[in-house]
Structures are given as structure tokens and as C-alpha cells.
Write a protein that holds these residues in place. Structure first.
Motif, mmCIF file in Angstrom:
data_model
loop_
_atom_site.group_PDB
_atom_site.id
_atom_site.type_symbol
_atom_site.label_atom_id
_atom_site.label_comp_id
_atom_site.label_asym_id
_atom_site.label_seq_id
_atom_site.Cartn_x
_atom_site.Cartn_y
_atom_site.Cartn_z
ATOM 1 N N VAL A 1 35.477 34.332 -69.051
ATOM 2 C CA VAL A 1 34.488 35.163 -68.362
ATOM 3 C C VAL A 1 35.247 36.286 -67.667
ATOM 4 C CG1 VAL A 1 34.534 33.594 -66.356
ATOM 5 C CG2 VAL A 1 32.665 35.251 -66.610
ATOM 6 N N LEU A 2 34.877 37.524 -67.960
ATOM 7 C CA LEU A 2 35.538 38.649 -67.311
ATOM 8 C C LEU A 2 34.793 38.948 -66.006
ATOM 9 C CD1 LEU A 2 37.989 40.387 -67.969
ATOM 10 C CD2 LEU A 2 36.444 42.146 -68.839
ATOM 11 N N GLY A 3 34.806 37.947 -65.143
ATOM 12 C CA GLY A 3 34.145 38.013 -63.857
ATOM 13 C C GLY A 3 34.741 36.968 -62.942
ATOM 14 N N ASP A 4 34.273 36.927 -61.714
ATOM 15 C CA ASP A 4 34.793 35.992 -60.720
ATOM 16 C C ASP A 4 34.310 34.580 -61.026
ATOM 17 O OD1 ASP A 4 35.834 34.817 -58.451
ATOM 18 O OD2 ASP A 4 34.210 35.510 -57.142
ATOM 19 N N ILE A 5 35.238 33.671 -61.246
ATOM 20 C CA ILE A 5 34.882 32.286 -61.552
ATOM 21 C C ILE A 5 34.036 31.677 -60.441
ATOM 22 C CG2 ILE A 5 35.825 29.952 -61.866
ATOM 23 C CD1 ILE A 5 38.231 31.264 -63.279
ATOM 24 N N GLY A 6 34.388 31.990 -59.192
ATOM 25 C CA GLY A 6 33.669 31.423 -58.053
ATOM 26 C C GLY A 6 32.225 31.868 -57.959
ATOM 27 N N ARG A 7 31.874 32.980 -58.631
ATOM 28 C CA ARG A 7 30.493 33.466 -58.630
ATOM 29 C C ARG A 7 29.884 33.427 -60.028
ATOM 30 N NH1 ARG A 7 30.836 39.143 -55.637
ATOM 31 N NH2 ARG A 7 32.963 39.131 -56.450
ATOM 32 N N VAL B 1 39.885 21.842 -70.508
ATOM 33 C CA VAL B 1 39.326 23.188 -70.440
ATOM 34 C C VAL B 1 40.334 24.143 -69.816
ATOM 35 C CG1 VAL B 1 37.529 24.642 -69.417
ATOM 36 C CG2 VAL B 1 36.949 22.374 -70.301
ATOM 37 N N ASP B 2 40.612 25.226 -70.546
ATOM 38 C CA ASP B 2 41.342 26.359 -69.977
ATOM 39 C C ASP B 2 40.299 27.387 -69.574
ATOM 40 O OD1 ASP B 2 44.300 25.834 -70.361
ATOM 41 O OD2 ASP B 2 43.594 25.556 -72.419
ATOM 42 N N LEU B 3 40.151 27.605 -68.285
ATOM 43 C CA LEU B 3 39.110 28.481 -67.749
ATOM 44 C C LEU B 3 39.732 29.800 -67.307
ATOM 45 C CD1 LEU B 3 36.233 29.031 -66.858
ATOM 46 C CD2 LEU B 3 36.637 27.647 -64.819
ATOM 47 N N LEU B 4 39.410 30.871 -68.033
ATOM 48 C CA LEU B 4 40.003 32.182 -67.773
ATOM 49 C C LEU B 4 38.983 33.096 -67.099
ATOM 50 C CD1 LEU B 4 41.302 30.977 -70.549
ATOM 51 C CD2 LEU B 4 42.241 33.263 -70.806
ATOM 52 N N GLY B 5 39.370 33.669 -65.958
ATOM 53 C CA GLY B 5 38.482 34.578 -65.245
ATOM 54 C C GLY B 5 39.166 35.103 -64.001
ATOM 55 N N TYR B 6 38.497 35.970 -63.289
ATOM 56 C CA TYR B 6 39.020 36.450 -62.016
ATOM 57 C C TYR B 6 38.884 35.350 -60.970
ATOM 58 C CZ TYR B 6 38.474 41.103 -64.143
ATOM 59 O OH TYR B 6 38.548 42.199 -64.970
ATOM 60 N N VAL B 7 39.821 35.323 -60.039
ATOM 61 C CA VAL B 7 39.753 34.378 -58.915
ATOM 62 C C VAL B 7 39.689 35.214 -57.636
ATOM 63 C CG1 VAL B 7 40.791 32.401 -57.761
ATOM 64 C CG2 VAL B 7 41.059 32.687 -60.243
ATOM 65 N N GLU B 8 38.499 35.729 -57.355
ATOM 66 C CA GLU B 8 38.292 36.585 -56.185
ATOM 67 C C GLU B 8 37.733 35.800 -55.010
ATOM 68 O OE1 GLU B 8 37.312 40.681 -58.698
ATOM 69 O OE2 GLU B 8 35.665 39.421 -57.994
ATOM 70 N N THR C 1 22.465 35.853 -48.789
ATOM 71 C CA THR C 1 23.872 35.548 -49.074
ATOM 72 C C THR C 1 24.345 36.314 -50.305
ATOM 73 O OG1 THR C 1 23.477 33.693 -50.583
ATOM 74 C CG2 THR C 1 23.422 33.231 -48.233
ATOM 75 N N GLY C 2 25.628 36.615 -50.341
ATOM 76 C CA GLY C 2 26.205 37.247 -51.519
ATOM 77 C C GLY C 2 27.176 38.357 -51.174
ATOM 78 N N LYS C 3 27.923 38.775 -52.188
ATOM 79 C CA LYS C 3 28.862 39.885 -52.074
ATOM 80 C C LYS C 3 28.560 40.891 -53.174
ATOM 81 C CE LYS C 3 32.770 37.228 -50.227
ATOM 82 N NZ LYS C 3 34.181 36.821 -50.445
ATOM 83 N N GLY C 4 28.828 42.168 -52.895
ATOM 84 C CA GLY C 4 28.592 43.163 -53.920
ATOM 85 C C GLY C 4 28.665 44.581 -53.376
ATOM 86 N N PRO C 5 28.618 45.582 -54.265
ATOM 87 C CA PRO C 5 28.865 46.975 -53.877
ATOM 88 C C PRO C 5 27.788 47.603 -52.991
ATOM 89 C CG PRO C 5 28.209 46.829 -56.191
ATOM 90 C CD PRO C 5 28.456 45.433 -55.729
ATOM 91 N N TRP C 6 26.568 47.093 -53.030
ATOM 92 C CA TRP C 6 25.490 47.713 -52.276
ATOM 93 C C TRP C 6 25.194 46.984 -50.963
ATOM 94 C CZ3 TRP C 6 22.087 51.901 -53.672
ATOM 95 C CH2 TRP C 6 22.486 52.579 -54.828
ATOM 96 N N ARG C 7 26.040 46.039 -50.596
ATOM 97 C CA ARG C 7 25.763 45.263 -49.386
ATOM 98 C C ARG C 7 25.751 46.136 -48.132
ATOM 99 N NH1 ARG C 7 29.078 39.918 -47.129
ATOM 100 N NH2 ARG C 7 28.333 40.062 -44.977
ATOM 101 N N GLU C 8 26.775 46.961 -47.957
ATOM 102 C CA GLU C 8 26.846 47.803 -46.756
ATOM 103 C C GLU C 8 25.666 48.771 -46.683
ATOM 104 O OE1 GLU C 8 30.558 49.752 -46.314
ATOM 105 O OE2 GLU C 8 31.736 47.901 -46.214
ATOM 106 N N HIS C 9 25.247 49.285 -47.826
ATOM 107 C CA HIS C 9 24.104 50.208 -47.865
ATOM 108 C C HIS C 9 22.858 49.531 -47.297
ATOM 109 C CE1 HIS C 9 21.044 52.968 -49.416
ATOM 110 N NE2 HIS C 9 20.447 51.913 -49.961
#
Length: 419
Positions: A8-14, A32-39, A276-284
Motif C-alpha cells: 500500500v503506497l500509504g500510511d499503514i497505520g491509517r 506477511v511482508d507488509l510494505l507501506g509508509y509508517v507515519e 478525529t483524523g489527520k490530513g491537509p485540510w485540517r487547519e483550514h
């Protein structure tokens, strides 16, 4: 022990669907080899001897004006990185499960890897990547048209395809002529998503006050708790919720005139909303919340630990989903999580939402006035909420992720031993 790689080309935690795939495969006897971002911190259940998390290096996210220059460079770097990880760093897997989107360069890398290592490819169609890019660049952009061609070309052929909705399966099978087995695997909540009893709710909300001090005044016998989760992206218009809450506040202001006492024992009910959540539009949107200057509606934003998120849903009175779907073919995972906790939902309506939300489990809306009416009706009518909650819990008592995966997806991974 045979191995499966998950990419997954995304954050594994999300990426909950990817997490659940990994756990199900381990239970079925695979490494399982789990490949992804660990943010963000992956959930504790991924700490397993037969799950190896392999972090993909995260690259800089450019502003829109630099996108035409940076995007091709970024793709080349990611292509080289993923090829090294899949062809060199990990032992050859029997199957490679790829979550799409993102499509570029993951589908390209997946096809090359499977041909070079005689691996069977399974594509998990979560949405359509080019439609998400279209939100940013416009549907007629040359970049979007190229992305669509790549997604169609490199996503057409696979050992098997998984889809989150029947609508997506039908659309892609007809329009893109997919080859391979085609299986609808609806998102389902795992068993740790459950409604809390009164004592569990009291204890959890007491803990939550450490993160959200404004909850110190929350009185469950009088106040109401709404929850929503988001990735703060363009496919969720939170202005609809804020406008609806503004209308609710006006009605609450009228109602408060009947409360003459300043004594907390005799105060008017309050409405608490936790997002709850994280993302680019949160501060807006946090700036928007401050500009509204709510007095009787308390809106709290933050990021919860993975183990606390199900407890929050299990403590709430009503869930809100503003997911609009860039393709019109996927469904909001957050609603599935809410249903796992027996929580009635108000969800923004779009083409295939009926595969998930019905009049027995929630309400749909397309405008702030509709949402305001639904919120007020459901919060005032405890009997209706309880009836919806019972219906949800009865259905999902037998429709959980593991049973759904075992009946629909397990057979795609050949020669798995029985659980």
C-alpha cells in the motif's frame, strides 16, 4: 511457511483494510511482508511474529504549482524504491496483494514483480486513483487522462480482483474488461469494534478528558456526543457539517431561554462533536470552526490512538460521515467502523451508498439543512436511536471482517490450510 506480500503506497497505520488483510492471512497460516509508509503507529495487533512491516521511505509532498515538475521525478524514485524492495529485499511471495489507489507506480511495479518472480497478483480496488487526482487537477487534465490510462492498462490483468462494492465490480468489469477472478469483499468491522456499556463508557470518557479537557463538563445523562472521522481531504466537505451545527446552535439558543439558572445542575443540554483524523485540510477547517464562534456546540479535533478509536465510536450517540466518493463507486470505511459499534449514522448520499446505509441503520443527506434535521430528530428520539442500534448490532453480529474474508477472499490464496 508460504509468504504473501501486501503493498500500500500509504500510511499503514491509517489503512485499516490492509491491516485486516494482513491479520487474516496470518491466521490462515501465511507470513506477511507488509510494505507501506509508517507515519503513524500501526495497531498493536500487527505486532506479530509472522508479520514483517517494511517501511517505504516517504517523499516530500509538493505544492500544486510544482506538481507537473515534481510528480514525474517522485514517480521514478518510488518506482526504483519499490522494485528494490519487492525484487531484492523480500523473499519471493506466492501472492502480491496491492491496494489501489494509489495506482502510480504501484500497479506498474506490481505487474513487473509478478512476472519476474512468478507471483500471483491480487488487486484490491478500494477506489479509482485517477478520480482522486481529478479532484486536484480537474477531470480534463492531461495528467488525469494519463493516470486513467495507466490504471486501466496495468490494473486490467490479475490473478484476482477484490472490490469494496458491487457497483465498482460491475463498472470495472464492463468498462475495463478485467481478466481474473472478480470478488466483492465488502468492508466489515473486526470484533474489537463494539458498543460500550454504561460503565465502560464512563471510564473511557474519563480517560478521554486528558486529551480533550473540554469534555470535563460532559454529562451523559443530559448531553449528546457526535463523532466523525476524516482524512481531511477534498472529497469531504466539512462546511456542510459546520453549517448544520450552526443551525442546531440557533435552535439551542432559543431553547436555552427556558433555563434561567446559571447552576450547572439546571443548565440546558450541550452538544459535543469529536472529529478525529489527520490530513491537509485540517487547519483550514479548524480556522473555520473558530470563525463560527460556537457557544453551545463544542467541536473537538484530534488524533486518537488506534486502541481508543473503537471506544470513542462505542461511546457516541450518533456518527457523521461526509465522504462523497471521487468515483461514486466506493463506500466510507468510517461508517463500517461505526456500525461495528452499533452506532446509527448520518451519511452524505451518493450513488452506491445504499449498499451500506439503509433507513434501518441511519439517514442520508446532501445539504446542511437535511443534516441538521436528522441530527435533531435522532438525538431527541432515543427510542428510534436504540431501535437502529439494535438492528445494526443484530446484522453485524454475523457479518464481521474475518468471516467475510474467510468466505470471499481466502480461496484466492491457493493451498491455505484450514483455520
Amino acid at each position: 511457511m508460504k509468504r504473501v506480500a501486501i503493498l500500500v503506497l500509504g500510511d499503514i497505520g491509517r489503512s485499516p483494510r490492509v491491516q485486516y488483510h494482513a491479520l487474516s492471512l496470518v491466521r490462515a497460516g501465511r507470513h506477511v511482508d507488509l510494505l507501506g509508509y509508517v507515519e503513524t503507529q500501526p495497531p498493536d495487533f500487527l505486532r506479530h511474529d509472522n508479520i514483517t512491516i517494511r517501511a517505504i521511505p516517504a517523499l516530500w509532498a509538493s505544492p500544486r504549482w510544482l506538481f507537473p515538475i515534481w510528480a514525474p521525478i517522485k514517480v521514478v524514485i518510488q518506482l526504483c524504491c519499490l522494485l528494490w524492495m519487492l525484487l531484492v529485499s523480500i523473499p519471493a511471495p506466492s501472492h502480491l496483494l496491492v491496494q489501489n489507489p494509489p495506482s502510480i507506480p504501484t500497479l506498474i511495479v506490481a505487474q513487473w514483480t509478478c512476472r519476474l518472480r512468478s507471483t500471483k497478483l491480487i488487486i484490491d480496488w478500494h477506489n479509482l486513483g485517477y478520480t482522486i487526482l481529478g479532484l486536484k487537477m480537474g477531470p480534463d487534465s492531461m495528467f488525469v487522462q494519463v493516470a486513467k490510462w495507466i490504471e486501466k492498462t496495468f490494473g486490467r490483468n490479475a490473478h484476482a480482483h477484490l472490490f469494496v462494492t458491487q457497483a465498482m465490480r460491475d463498472h470495472l468489469a464492463e468498462e475495463w474488461h478485467l481478466t481474473g477472478q472478480k470478488v466483492v469483499l465488502h468492508d466489515r468491522p473486526p470484533t474489537h469494534f463494539a458498543k460500550l456499556d454504561a460503565q465502560e463508557r464512563k471510564e473511557f470518557l474519563a480517560e478521554l478528558k486528558n486529551q480533550f479537557p473540554d469534555l470535563a463538563q460532559f454529562d451523559p445523562s443530559r448531553d449528546h456526543l457526535l463523532v466523525s472521522s476524516t482524512s481531511w481531504t477534498q472529497d469531504e466537505d466539512f462546511s456542510i457539517l459546520l453549517e448544520a451545527l450552526c443551525l442546531v446552535e440557533l435552535d439551542m439558543e432559543d431553547a436555552r431561554r427556558g433555563y434561567d439558572s446559571d447552576d450547572d445542575e439546571d443548565r440546558a443540554p450541550r452538544l459535543y462533536v469529536v472529529i478525529t483524523g489527520k490530513g491537509p485540510w485540517r487547519e483550514h477547517y479548524e480556522d473555520e470552526i473558530r470563525r463560527y464562534g460556537f457557544k453551545h456546540v463544542c467541536i473537538l479535533t484530534g488524533w486518537l490512538r488506534a486502541q481508543d478509536y473503537p471506544k470513542l465510536l462505542g461511546s457516541a450517540d450518533l456518527g457523521i460521515s461526509l465522504h462523497t466518493s471521487s468515483s461514486g463507486l466506493d463506500l466510507p470505511m468510517k461508517v463500517v467502523d461505526m456500525f461495528g459499534c452499533g452506532l446509527p449514522v448520518c451519511a452524505y448520499n451518493f450513488a452506491c451508498l445504499g449498499e451500506l446505509v439503509t433507513s434501518s441503520t441511519g439517514r442520508t443527506f446532501t445539504a446542511s439543512v437535511e443534516l441538521k434535521d436528522h441530527i435533531q430528530k435522532l438525538l431527541r428520539d432515543r427510542e428510534l436511536r436504540d431501535s437502529m442500534s439494535r438492528h445494526i448490532q443484530e446484522y453485524f453480529a454475523t457479518h464481521r471482517w474475518q468471516s467475510e474474508w474467510a468466505s470471499k477472499a481466502k480461496g484466492l490464496f491457493d493451498e491455505l490450510p484450514e483455520q
